[in-house]
Design a protein around this motif. Sequence first.
Motif, short mmCIF file in Angstrom:
data_model
loop_
_atom_site.label_atom_id
_atom_site.label_comp_id
_atom_site.label_asym_id
_atom_site.label_seq_id
_atom_site.Cartn_x
_atom_site.Cartn_y
_atom_site.Cartn_z
N GLU A 58 0.73 -1.16 -0.04
CA GLU A 58 -0.11 0.06 -0.04
C GLU A 58 1.17 1.28 0.02
O GLU A 58 0.43 2.04 -0.69
CB GLU A 58 -0.96 0.14 1.13
CG GLU A 58 -1.85 1.33 1.06
CD GLU A 58 -2.81 1.36 2.39
OE1 GLU A 58 -3.67 2.36 2.45
OE2 GLU A 58 -2.50 0.49 3.22
N LYS A 59 1.69 1.20 0.75
CA LYS A 59 2.90 2.35 1.00
C LYS A 59 3.40 2.56 -0.41
O LYS A 59 3.53 3.78 -0.90
CB LYS A 59 3.82 2.23 2.04
CG LYS A 59 4.84 3.26 1.93
CD LYS A 59 5.78 3.10 3.13
CE LYS A 59 7.06 3.72 3.22
NZ LYS A 59 8.11 3.28 2.31
N LYS A 60 4.10 1.58 -1.08
CA LYS A 60 4.67 1.45 -2.37
C LYS A 60 3.83 2.07 -3.31
O LYS A 60 4.09 3.08 -4.27
CB LYS A 60 5.10 0.25 -2.84
CG LYS A 60 6.33 -0.22 -1.78
CD LYS A 60 6.95 -1.74 -2.23
CE LYS A 60 7.96 -2.32 -1.56
NZ LYS A 60 8.26 -3.42 -1.79
N LEU A 61 2.57 1.54 -3.45
CA LEU A 61 1.54 1.97 -4.31
C LEU A 61 1.02 3.41 -4.47
O LEU A 61 0.94 4.23 -5.37
CB LEU A 61 0.09 1.14 -4.14
CG LEU A 61 -1.17 1.53 -5.02
CD1 LEU A 61 -0.47 1.00 -6.58
CD2 LEU A 61 -2.29 0.67 -4.69
N TYR A 62 0.96 3.96 -3.03
CA TYR A 62 0.75 5.55 -2.98
C TYR A 62 1.74 6.23 -3.38
O TYR A 62 1.57 7.24 -3.80
CB TYR A 62 0.27 5.70 -1.41
CG TYR A 62 -0.07 7.22 -1.26
CD1 TYR A 62 -1.49 7.71 -1.42
CD2 TYR A 62 1.05 8.08 -0.91
CE1 TYR A 62 -1.51 8.99 -1.42
CE2 TYR A 62 0.63 9.41 -0.75
CZ TYR A 62 -0.57 10.02 -1.16
OH TYR A 62 -0.84 11.36 -0.86
N TYR A 65 -0.89 -5.36 -4.41
CA TYR A 65 -1.58 -4.80 -3.31
C TYR A 65 -2.89 -5.53 -3.23
O TYR A 65 -3.61 -5.93 -1.89
CB TYR A 65 -1.83 -3.53 -3.24
CG TYR A 65 -2.72 -2.87 -2.25
CD1 TYR A 65 -2.28 -2.84 -0.98
CD2 TYR A 65 -3.79 -2.12 -2.50
CE1 TYR A 65 -3.10 -2.44 0.11
CE2 TYR A 65 -4.61 -1.68 -1.58
CZ TYR A 65 -4.44 -1.66 -0.14
OH TYR A 65 -5.18 -1.30 0.87
N LYS A 66 -3.71 -5.76 -4.29
CA LYS A 66 -4.92 -6.44 -4.28
C LYS A 66 -4.76 -7.84 -3.64
O LYS A 66 -5.58 -8.39 -3.04
CB LYS A 66 -5.54 -6.38 -5.84
CG LYS A 66 -6.87 -7.03 -5.69
CD LYS A 66 -7.37 -6.63 -7.12
CE LYS A 66 -8.83 -7.19 -7.40
NZ LYS A 66 -9.38 -7.15 -8.74
N LYS A 98 -10.45 0.87 -0.23
CA LYS A 98 -9.34 1.42 -0.67
C LYS A 98 -8.84 1.04 -2.07
O LYS A 98 -8.22 1.74 -2.81
CB LYS A 98 -8.09 1.06 0.48
CG LYS A 98 -8.08 1.94 1.57
CD LYS A 98 -6.74 1.23 2.53
CE LYS A 98 -6.75 2.27 3.75
NZ LYS A 98 -5.43 1.96 4.38
N LEU A 99 -9.20 -0.08 -2.33
CA LEU A 99 -8.95 -0.78 -3.87
C LEU A 99 -9.90 0.04 -4.75
O LEU A 99 -9.01 0.48 -5.78
CB LEU A 99 -9.56 -2.14 -3.73
CG LEU A 99 -8.54 -3.45 -3.26
CD1 LEU A 99 -9.11 -4.82 -3.34
CD2 LEU A 99 -7.25 -3.36 -4.00
N SER A 112 -16.04 10.02 1.12
CA SER A 112 -16.86 8.59 1.67
C SER A 112 -15.90 8.05 2.57
O SER A 112 -16.17 7.54 3.73
CB SER A 112 -17.62 7.77 0.56
OG SER A 112 -17.88 6.75 1.11
N PHE A 113 -14.70 7.58 2.05
CA PHE A 113 -13.77 6.72 3.05
C PHE A 113 -13.45 7.49 4.36
O PHE A 113 -13.46 6.72 5.39
CB PHE A 113 -12.61 6.86 2.05
CG PHE A 113 -11.50 5.61 2.86
CD1 PHE A 113 -11.41 4.27 2.83
CD2 PHE A 113 -10.35 6.42 3.59
CE1 PHE A 113 -10.59 3.57 3.48
CE2 PHE A 113 -9.33 5.55 4.08
CZ PHE A 113 -9.57 4.20 4.01
N HIS A 114 -13.11 8.67 4.26
CA HIS A 114 -12.76 9.35 5.58
C HIS A 114 -14.07 9.26 6.46
O HIS A 114 -13.80 9.69 7.70
CB HIS A 114 -12.28 10.93 5.23
CG HIS A 114 -10.95 10.93 4.60
ND1 HIS A 114 -10.37 11.93 4.28
CD2 HIS A 114 -9.94 9.88 4.58
CE1 HIS A 114 -9.02 11.76 3.72
NE2 HIS A 114 -8.91 10.58 4.01
#
Length: 359
Positions: free
Chosen positions: A149-153, A201-202, A218-219, A337-339
Amino acid sequence: MKLGARILKTGIAVALALFLAALFQFPSPSFAGISAVFAMQPTIYRSYLSLIEQVQANVIGALFAIAAVLILGRDPLIVGLTLMIVIAICLKMRLESSTISVALVTVIAIMEYTDRQFIEFATVRFLTIMLGIFAAFIVNLIFLPPKYEKKLYEKISEETEAIVKWIRLHKQQAADYHHLKEEIEARHEEMTKLEHLYFMYKEERTYFRRQRFQKSRKLVLYRQMIAAADRALSVLKWLHRLENEFSRLPAELRQAVCAHLGCLLDYHEQLLLKFIHKTKPLPHSERMVEIHRQRERLASAFYADGQPPADYRLFSLIGAIIDYGDRLEHLDKLIDSFHHYHFDDKLEKELEKSAGGRS
């Protein structure tokens, strides 16, 4: 020279496999090390799938190797024929290439002649190879779990920043035509790598229901971030392709395009920071009012005097810009929406820790 997590884990897995083979007094412990190299996978989930497949493939390889030696002997032609049969069966089962490679190592290792009892020898060789596979699985499960996730962002932010930079340079007519062409090709290649990182990540598995629900959201978010970056790249591509036509546009239309693009680029950068709580929340309605105002100005300038520009390809540029804005609006709603439903500061802490390590 940078040592990645997979390099370190491969070294640890090989060392563990050789140590365990020596501990159990298996002859030829190098086979355990070889199988550990082939068995290493980038994610824990893939390592689990690889373990299942490699057990199946090695059982097939061992059975065919033992049957071939007992029935036909160990002539080099028999070894080659046995390898072809095992490859055909593994392909029929749609096993991965690394899995097939370990199965072939099993066949060769078992069909190698020694003075010992053949069944005992074959069993020991089979267990030696399986030992390496299990050593790789244990290391992949315990040591240095991947943080995709960190690498993806970070990769999304990096690609977005590069694309936004070149769009701004083009707006200022400061981008060299040939360098920009090379940059667009490079960005296309990086977007392909970004897609691969997204699927890594998925594939990471979560074990709690709440985490699974958050992961699914998140996906969707990361998929939209990638789509927004891809639309920005599409805008850059059309700006580059229509550079001469764009420079000959009426001043009002050119200014409207630049103003709308500037608004969208700022919006895009703020959204990525908004996701990790690095910017002050701007009311969604105010931002939408500004974007829609800029879009109306663009449409009015495009249809000045009731007629669009003569070059029909400019429709593609305007369409790409509008589509880019729509993607950003949708991304903004997804972030809100996520937050609203989740507060996960794990990513922010990892990014801050990474930034602190680089400074």
